[in-house]
Scaffold this motif. Structure first.
Motif, mmCIF file in Angstrom:
data_model
loop_
_atom_site.group_PDB
_atom_site.id
_atom_site.type_symbol
_atom_site.label_atom_id
_atom_site.label_comp_id
_atom_site.label_asym_id
_atom_site.label_seq_id
_atom_site.Cartn_x
_atom_site.Cartn_y
_atom_site.Cartn_z
ATOM 1 N N LEU A 48 -7.745 -27.569 -5.571
ATOM 2 C CA LEU A 48 -6.555 -26.833 -5.972
ATOM 3 C C LEU A 48 -5.607 -26.619 -4.809
ATOM 4 O O LEU A 48 -4.390 -26.633 -4.955
ATOM 5 C CB LEU A 48 -6.953 -25.476 -6.560
ATOM 6 C CG LEU A 48 -7.507 -25.472 -7.991
ATOM 7 C CD1 LEU A 48 -8.032 -24.095 -8.339
ATOM 8 C CD2 LEU A 48 -6.435 -25.879 -8.974
ATOM 9 N N GLU A 49 -6.168 -26.417 -3.620
ATOM 10 C CA GLU A 49 -5.357 -26.037 -2.465
ATOM 11 C C GLU A 49 -4.793 -27.230 -1.700
ATOM 12 O O GLU A 49 -3.792 -27.103 -1.005
ATOM 13 C CB GLU A 49 -6.210 -25.175 -1.525
ATOM 14 C CG GLU A 49 -6.674 -23.868 -2.176
ATOM 15 C CD GLU A 49 -7.731 -23.158 -1.347
ATOM 16 O OE1 GLU A 49 -8.038 -23.662 -0.247
ATOM 17 O OE2 GLU A 49 -8.239 -22.118 -1.799
ATOM 18 N N ASP A 50 -5.451 -28.369 -1.818
ATOM 19 C CA ASP A 50 -5.065 -29.524 -0.999
ATOM 20 C C ASP A 50 -4.787 -30.735 -1.903
ATOM 21 O O ASP A 50 -5.692 -31.251 -2.544
ATOM 22 C CB ASP A 50 -6.196 -29.850 -0.011
ATOM 23 C CG ASP A 50 -5.756 -30.867 1.036
ATOM 24 O OD1 ASP A 50 -4.946 -31.752 0.700
ATOM 25 O OD2 ASP A 50 -6.228 -30.787 2.182
ATOM 26 N N ARG A 51 -3.556 -31.188 -1.925
ATOM 27 C CA ARG A 51 -3.188 -32.330 -2.752
ATOM 28 C C ARG A 51 -3.931 -33.598 -2.327
ATOM 29 O O ARG A 51 -4.251 -34.451 -3.154
ATOM 30 C CB ARG A 51 -1.684 -32.573 -2.677
ATOM 31 C CG ARG A 51 -0.855 -31.523 -3.408
ATOM 32 C CD ARG A 51 0.632 -31.856 -3.337
ATOM 33 N NE ARG A 51 1.433 -30.874 -4.033
ATOM 34 C CZ ARG A 51 1.716 -30.914 -5.333
ATOM 35 N NH1 ARG A 51 1.252 -31.922 -6.061
ATOM 36 N NH2 ARG A 51 2.447 -29.970 -5.903
ATOM 37 N N ARG A 102 -8.681 -26.235 -12.024
ATOM 38 C CA ARG A 102 -8.271 -24.857 -12.303
ATOM 39 C C ARG A 102 -9.222 -24.183 -13.301
ATOM 40 O O ARG A 102 -9.504 -22.995 -13.207
ATOM 41 C CB ARG A 102 -6.847 -24.843 -12.840
ATOM 42 C CG ARG A 102 -6.328 -23.452 -13.211
ATOM 43 C CD ARG A 102 -4.940 -23.547 -13.801
ATOM 44 N NE ARG A 102 -3.971 -24.006 -12.821
ATOM 45 C CZ ARG A 102 -3.335 -23.206 -11.952
ATOM 46 N NH1 ARG A 102 -3.589 -21.911 -11.956
ATOM 47 N NH2 ARG A 102 -2.470 -23.715 -11.110
ATOM 48 N N ASN A 162 -6.984 -33.845 -1.096
ATOM 49 C CA ASN A 162 -8.333 -33.819 -1.667
ATOM 50 C C ASN A 162 -8.296 -34.178 -3.149
ATOM 51 O O ASN A 162 -9.165 -34.893 -3.658
ATOM 52 C CB ASN A 162 -8.961 -32.434 -1.490
ATOM 53 C CG ASN A 162 -9.444 -32.208 -0.065
ATOM 54 O OD1 ASN A 162 -9.812 -33.154 0.623
ATOM 55 N ND2 ASN A 162 -9.434 -30.966 0.372
ATOM 56 N N GLY A 170 -12.626 -25.324 -4.893
ATOM 57 C CA GLY A 170 -11.303 -24.757 -4.658
ATOM 58 C C GLY A 170 -10.412 -25.609 -3.797
ATOM 59 O O GLY A 170 -9.181 -25.535 -3.890
ATOM 60 N N GLU A 171 -11.031 -26.442 -2.936
ATOM 61 C CA GLU A 171 -10.212 -27.268 -2.049
ATOM 62 C C GLU A 171 -9.348 -28.257 -2.821
ATOM 63 O O GLU A 171 -8.304 -28.696 -2.330
ATOM 64 C CB GLU A 171 -11.118 -28.024 -1.060
ATOM 65 C CG GLU A 171 -11.985 -29.120 -1.658
ATOM 66 C CD GLU A 171 -13.301 -28.610 -2.272
ATOM 67 O OE1 GLU A 171 -14.131 -29.439 -2.658
ATOM 68 O OE2 GLU A 171 -13.464 -27.364 -2.315
ATOM 69 N N ARG A 174 -6.051 -31.523 -10.551
ATOM 70 C CA ARG A 174 -5.902 -30.111 -10.191
ATOM 71 C C ARG A 174 -5.937 -29.216 -11.420
ATOM 72 O O ARG A 174 -6.438 -28.088 -11.371
ATOM 73 C CB ARG A 174 -4.606 -29.910 -9.402
ATOM 74 C CG ARG A 174 -4.590 -30.700 -8.091
ATOM 75 C CD ARG A 174 -3.278 -30.553 -7.368
ATOM 76 N NE ARG A 174 -3.184 -29.269 -6.690
ATOM 77 C CZ ARG A 174 -2.057 -28.772 -6.188
ATOM 78 N NH1 ARG A 174 -0.924 -29.435 -6.344
ATOM 79 N NH2 ARG A 174 -2.049 -27.619 -5.561
#
Length: 724
Positions: free
Chosen positions: A667-670, A578, A672, A664-665, A574
């Motif tokens: 960053l948003e979903d652990r 970023r 993934n 971006g997924e 992650r």
């Protein structure tokens, strides 16, 4: 704050306009008094009149300042000794000040020798009747933006050219000023302390958030300690080269009374004798000799250097005439007593450089005494050097400052923003330290292009950062030097390796206190492994080297060769996403071709006494993971029992780059992020399996075959391997 008035001419230049000091200097007078700083000899000319005579003219100082203030022309500080009189607006000066140095920059080390010091001293010692003053060698050049100031205090010679070998290197990252004490000056020690103290306090008031470096050579070490003791509230970093705090225990004490009774006709021989006592002539003469030259050429060049240097030693009689020598010995005695009585008040960072062949002072023992007496003291011991260590081969002062993590531009050390990349001389010297391993392992590099094709070399690794290299850690990190050297040599890229914090806290420091491989790792870019440091590196588009297996993987047990011992959950994916970093998985094999692991942690823990040392080392180590991360958190430090083999070869394969930019997924979903983490781990395992299989096809896997190939066909770094 006193006005700073700039002038061109040193008094001794005025008396002989034909004589030019090889390393030009500059003079600054502070206020209208007799104190002086030194500036460039190619600034504004002041013809035919000494500084003292100019100052006698009542309106000269104020008139000079008014002229500068009223004119649209001005003095532009070119940095470290160069002033230019120009119409360029001041705000544009910043445009020419660099923020960074290029990788493998030229630090000039090896281009100057003790002969340059002696020839420069001939000019600077010409008597002018003036007081001690500061000068700044022009060859130091332009420092980096926001560089701290470095003040150099000389030994008993008082010349101030003791950093001649280091001017160019230090001038890139410091604003260098050197103290010159004229030959016939008789300022007492406390007077010198107050003189230095003034500029220290002035600089601190001007830049309170920057450290001030005090480099003291022998007698100068006492001066630095005295100033630090009187100013504990100022952020000082002291670098002491064989400090004369042990003067009362000098090996030469029985001979000092004889000097006073020595006839004047015989005194000219004293400096010659002192030159051999104070320094190692061979070490001095070897500074500019390439270590890789054939022995015959090295001996020839050494002979030529010694022949050229010896006639210059005659100038020592002028640097230290009899009366001056007797005065300096008294000054040394008072300096040592003054400094020793105030050691308890020193709060500054201190780095002591001690020599093993110092024939004048017991510097080795003194360094240990200072380490135990001072609150924050680091020691580096150089067993082959003499008293004049800063003029001898094998001691690059900037390298030592970097390797001991003493370089910073603010109150706190920042391993990212304060990092100075390795110079070309450091590159050569650093990899000579591991030259035997480099030659024995002869690493073969392979990488994967975007289309999946594997090629020889590092062509598949992106040149533009941020790039995160993630891979397998060999036993004891044997692969590190080969990897870093390959990126520097082939791509001119500095790989910043994430290292265990113990490397930076002294936990892995040698008991001998010598400048070691752990210091060289810091010079070559190692950074403490923390989330904030990874964040900073990726944000500056760096190439970052990360081993998720860390200490546990590097100190693995028997039967765990090429097994990934990674955390259960991702720790870096992650963060990489970023910044849109490219992740490059890689594998490295060859540890089993160098040595066989015969005694691991479990074996050592069965041996009485030894198990106590292992437990103690493990207990003192810094824990960077908790037990929730699995086996990888079980870090232990031990020295494994290894049985050397006839060396094989190291092989590296960098897998297909994995882009995270625009994902971006992650960053948003652990979940993934964890899936990508498992994919990276699988890619590293695939790289290892590929190399273990393909190395069987390498006709030059054995060092014997490679040695024959090199002798008949090619340089060492071009030995072929298997076809990918």
């Amino acid at each position: 704050m006193p006005l700073v008035v700039n002038s061109l001419v040193l008094p001794y230049f005025v008396t002989n306009s034909e004589a030019k000091l090889r390393s030009r200097v500059r003079v600054q007078s502070l206020g209208s008094g007799r104190e002086s700083k030194i500036l460039s000899s190619d600034s504004i000319p002041v013809k035919g009149t000494s500084i003292e005579e100019k100052e006698k003219n009542g309106d000269w100082v104020d008139g000079f300042v008014r002229k500068i203030e009223k004119s649209d022309e001005g003095l532009i500080d070119g940095g470290n000794g160069r002033l230019k009189y120009t119409r360029v607006e001041k705000k544009r000066v910043k445009d020419v000040i660099s923020n960074d140095l290029e990788v493998l920059w030229d630090d000039g080390y090896g281009t100057k020798t003790v002969r340059d010091y002696l020839e420069g001293a001939k000019e600077i010692i010409k008597p002018d009747g003036g007081p001690p003053r500061w000068f700044c060698p022009v060859e130091c050049g332009q420092p980096l933006k926001d560089s701290p100031i470095l003040l150099f205090f000389p030994g008993i010679d008082g010349v101030g050219l003791g950093l001649t070998l280091h001017h160019k290197a230090l001038g890139k990252v410091f604003e260098v000023r050197c103290l010159h004490i004229p030959v016939y000056d008789r300022t007492p020690f406390e007077g010198l302390v107050k003189f230095v103290e003034k500029i220290v306090r002035l600089e601190h008031a001007s830049s309170p958030n920057k450290p001030i470096y005090l480099v003291g050579d022998s007698f100068g070490g006492c001066l630095a300690l005295a100033v630090a003791a009187r100013n504990p509230e100022i952020d000082l970093v002291l670098i002491l080269a064989n400090p004369a705090t042990s003067f009362n225990r000098s090996q030469l004490q029985p001979f000092f009374p004889l000097l006073e009774a020595l006839p004047d006709e015989l005194h000219n021989a004293v400096p010659y004798l002192l030159s051999f006592v104070m320094g190692d002539p061979v070490k001095m003469a070897m500074v500019n000799i390439e270590s890789k030259l054939p022995p015959g050429l090295q001996i020839e060049q050494l002979s030529n250097n010694l022949t050229a240097m010896l006639p210059s030693l005659s100038g020592l009689a002028d640097i230290i005439p009899k009366d001056t020598l007797l005065w300096k010995l008294k000054l040394l005695k008072s300096a040592a007593a003054y400094a020793n009585s105030r050691l308890h008040s020193v709060k500054a960072e201190v780095l002591v450089l001690s020599s093993g062949k110092d024939q004048m002072l017991p510097s080795g023992d003194e360094s240990q005494r200072l380490k135990s007496s001072l609150k924050n003291c680091t020691v580096r011991h150089f067993k082959e050097n003499g008293h004049t260590i800063l003029l001898e081969d094998g001691v690059n002062l900037l390298t030592i400052i970097k390797g001991t993590s003493k370089y910073r531009r603010s109150r706190r050390l920042d391993f990212v923003s304060n990092y100075v990349p390795p110079s070309m001389s450091e590159f050569k010297r650093g990899f000579e330290e591991v030259g035997l391993l480099q030659t024995a392992s002869s690493a073969a590099m392979f990488s994967t292009l975007d289309d999946g094709n594997i090629v020889r070399g590092l062509g598949g690794v992106p040149n533009e950062g941020p790039v995160l290299l993630v891979g397998y850690h060999m036993l004891l990190g044997l692969e590190l030097s080969s990897l870093v050297e390959a990126f520097l040599r082939e791509k001119n890229i500095m790989v910043r390796g994430m290292a265990h914090p113990m490397l930076f806290t002294g936990g892995l420091e040698l008991s001998s206190k010598e400048f070691s491989i752990t210091d060289w790792m810091k010079v070559m870019g190692a950074v403490p492994v923390t989330a904030s440091n990874i964040y900073k590196l990726l944000s500056t588009n760096s190439h970052v080297l990360l081993y998720p297996g860390g200490v546990r993987e590097a100190f693995h047990y028997r039967g765990e060769e090429y097994k990934l011992i990674w955390p259960k959950q991702q720790e870096f994916v992650r963060m990489a996403a970023r910044f849109g970093a490219t992740i490059v998985p890689f594998g490295a094999v060859g540890e089993d071709d160098i040595a066989e692991l015969v005694l691991d942690y479990n074996d050592l823990m069965k041996i009485p006494v030894v198990n106590g040392y292992v437990r103690d080392a493990t207990r003192k180590s810094t824990k960077i993971r908790d037990e929730n991360q699995g086996e990888v958190a079980n870090q232990v430090f031990y020295i494994p029992g290894l049985l050397p083999k006839v060396p094989g070869r190291f092989y590296f394969l960098f897998g297909k780059p994995i882009e995270t930019k625009g994902k971006g997924e992650i960053l948003e979903d652990r979940e993934n992020a964890n899936q990508l983490y498992l994919h990276i781990k699988s890619e590293v395992e695939s790289c290892l399996a590929y190399l273990l299989k393909k190395r069987e096809d390498d006709p030059y896997r054995s060092i014997i075959d490679r040695t024959v190939y090199r002798a008949l066909r090619s340089p060492s770094n071009e030995v072929p391997a298997f076809d990918p």
